[in-house]
Design a protein around this motif. Structure first.
Motif, PDB file in Angstrom:
ATOM      1  N   MET A  88       0.664  -4.902  -6.563  1.00 12.91           N
ATOM      2  CA  MET A  88      -0.772  -4.880  -6.292  1.00 12.91           C
ATOM      3  C   MET A  88      -1.267  -6.265  -5.895  1.00 12.91           C
ATOM      4  N   MET A  91      -0.838  -7.143  -2.352  1.00  8.26           N
ATOM      5  CA  MET A  91      -1.513  -6.310  -1.351  1.00  8.26           C
ATOM      6  C   MET A  91      -2.689  -7.000  -0.674  1.00  8.26           C
ATOM      7  N   PRO A 149      -8.155  -6.607  -5.983  1.00  2.93           N
ATOM      8  CA  PRO A 149      -7.611  -5.796  -4.901  1.00  2.93           C
ATOM      9  C   PRO A 149      -7.533  -4.302  -5.226  1.00  2.93           C
ATOM     10  N   GLY A 170      -6.157  -1.748  -2.291  1.00  2.55           N
ATOM     11  CA  GLY A 170      -5.011  -2.047  -3.140  1.00  2.55           C
ATOM     12  C   GLY A 170      -4.917  -1.053  -4.280  1.00  2.55           C
TER      13      GLY A 170
END
Length: 303
Positions: A88, A91, A149, A170
């Motif tokens: 994550m 991202m 995100p 994300g």
């Protein structure tokens, strides 16, 4: 060397070097058991800010160790496996966030702690899953909010605060493997169970849950609850901590393969090696750390 022998060696080295071991509650059981403190992202951030030891062995993923280093710039922060990253966090990049900020001048950037130091440096304030609602509510109503995100944590916070936010695309690859259909089927088999899930889950999963909590919130709630059975919608590493805290309660994973491979990279052998060699050491460039730490501190001050 047997696990007990390795553990004894770690404890001896830790005492001799005046080190402290911090671990996230998604770590494997043997790592949680040897740690001085186990917690979620917010708890670990707060604990890291209080550390007096010259060496911190951080058993988690890279962004967490970065945060510990920025809170303790004069201390040595070790991450026993340098490959323990966070998909994550990867991202979104700092340059992508800069571009988004240019498109929304004047917006307040709230950054989930599951992000790199460089992204935090482009943010106004950080948040964790346990305090995201409070952080969003602290922003003046006339201000636009960019939330990065995690779009699923962001959408959950939107639903609770009524604040429309600009969300980045994300997500957590582990939490999206948990699905509502599985939970419904489990609920049919365990009618007395309460469903408690993490806010990184999809809206469909959150909709069928009885309660939404951070990992730290789950531990506290389940320990204090009169309920005897729970369906747990998060990474399965938390089951170890829950069993220690609530040994007489039934704890059912919402998905028994909800496992973060990055969180499982660290083991006792790597902790021992890391303490012996004092490697791999986390380093954050001074200019990035200086900007990022203000966003982290604003989050901690809100508590």
């Amino acid at each position: 060397m047997a696990i007990t022998g390795i553990a004894d060696k770690i404890l001896e080295l830790k005492q001799r070097k005046d080190a402290v071991i911090l671990a996230h509650n998604y770590q494997i059981g043997e790592v949680q058991d040897i740690a001085d403190f186990v917690g979620d992202s917010l708890q670990l951030s707060i604990e890291a800010s209080r550390v007096n030891n010259p060496i911190i062995v951080f058993c988690g993923v890279h962004f967490m160790a970065e945060t510990a280093k920025m809170l303790n710039p004069g201390k040595k922060v070790l991450l026993p496996d340098e490959m323990a990253g966070c998909p994550m966090a990867d991202m979104i990049t700092a340059s992508q966030l800069e571009e988004l900020k240019r498109a929304h001048p004047g917006a307040i950037v709230i950054c989930y702690v599951n992000s790199t130091a460089a992204v935090k440096a482009q943010s106004d304030i950080c948040c964790t899953s346990s305090n995201a609602i409070k952080v969003v509510e602290s922003v003046p109503a006339d201000k636009e909010i960019i939330f990065v995100p995690d779009k699923y944590l962001g959408s959950y916070v939107q639903s609770k605060t009524g604040r429309k936010m600009i969300l980045w695309n994300g997500y957590c690859p582990t939490h999206i493997r948990i699905n509502a259909k599985n939970i419904i089927e489990l609920k049919k088999k365990h009618l007395d169970s309460e469903v408690i899930v993490h806010p990184e889950n999809t809206p469909e999963v959150i909709e069928v849950a009885d309660r939404v909590e951070s990992t730290g919130g789950m531990l506290k709630y389940i320990k204090q609850s009169d309920k005897k059975s729970f369906i747990i919608g998060t990474e399965i590493g938390i089951i170890h901590a829950l069993k220690k805290d609530s040994p007489h309660k039934q704890l059912i994973p919402a998905f028994d393969r909800a496992l973060c491979p990055n969180m499982k990279l660290i083991n006792l052998e790597k902790i021992l090696w890391s303490l012996e060699e004092e490697q791999p050491e986390i380093v954050v460039p001074v200019d990035i750390a200086r900007k990022a730490i203000s966003a982290i501190n604003r989050m901690i001050e809100l508590k």
